[in-house]
Design a protein around this motif. Structure first.
Motif: not given
Length: 152
Positions: A22, A65-68, A71-72, A95, A97, A134, A136-137
């Motif tokens: 990510v 894109y944002s991720s927690h 995510a990975e 992906h 972000v 996963v 990801l937003w």
């Protein structure tokens, strides 16, 4: 549940997960394609997700894109499940972000298998499960000034 793909004399790769990430940096088709190269693979399927200029009939100006933080780890879990369910020789998924423009690559996944049908099926499962599982937003900003979160 995945179909069984047994072909006499063929073996799964020892560690088929070759590339996961990510990233905030632009994605490379060449990097992902090279990562799934395998002499025992007769088929390679690659999926590329790009930022399009519209969604639901509304023009998109840009998105982010944002991720927690997990995510990975979740991407690895998804990849391991695909590798367990299909006779994968090699698998890669990255992906993006951060802020992206129309036309930018948002996600690239690839799978190589001994046969093309297996590669297509495994690649479809990989991208579908990535998008659903996963964390990801996507935050879309439209040309009319409105915005929305997707996947949150």
């Amino acid at each position: 549940m995945a179909e069984t793909y047994d072909h006499p004399g063929e073996q799964r790769a020892e560690d088929p997960i070759r590339l996961l990430g990510v990233r905030e940096t632009p994605l490379s088709l060449d990097e992902v394609f090279a990562a799934v190269g395998d002499a025992a693979a007769g088929g390679t399927a690659l999926f590329v997700g790009t930022v399009r200029d519209h969604d639901g009939g509304t023009d998109v100006a840009r998105l982010g894109y944002s991720s927690h933080p997990t995510a990975e780890a979740e991407l690895r879990r998804v990849a391991e499940k695909v590798a367990a369910d299909f006779p994968v020789r090699a698998l890669a998924a990255v992906h993006r972000v951060g802020d992206l423009a129309v036309g930018d690559l948002a996600v690239v996944v690839a799978v190589s298998c001994a046969h093309r049908a297996e590669a297509f099926d495994a690649c479809r499962r990989l991208i579908d499960d990535l998008k659903h599982e996963v964390p990801l937003w996507k935050h879309q900003t439209f040309t009319n000034g409105s915005a929305e979160w997707v996947g949150a």
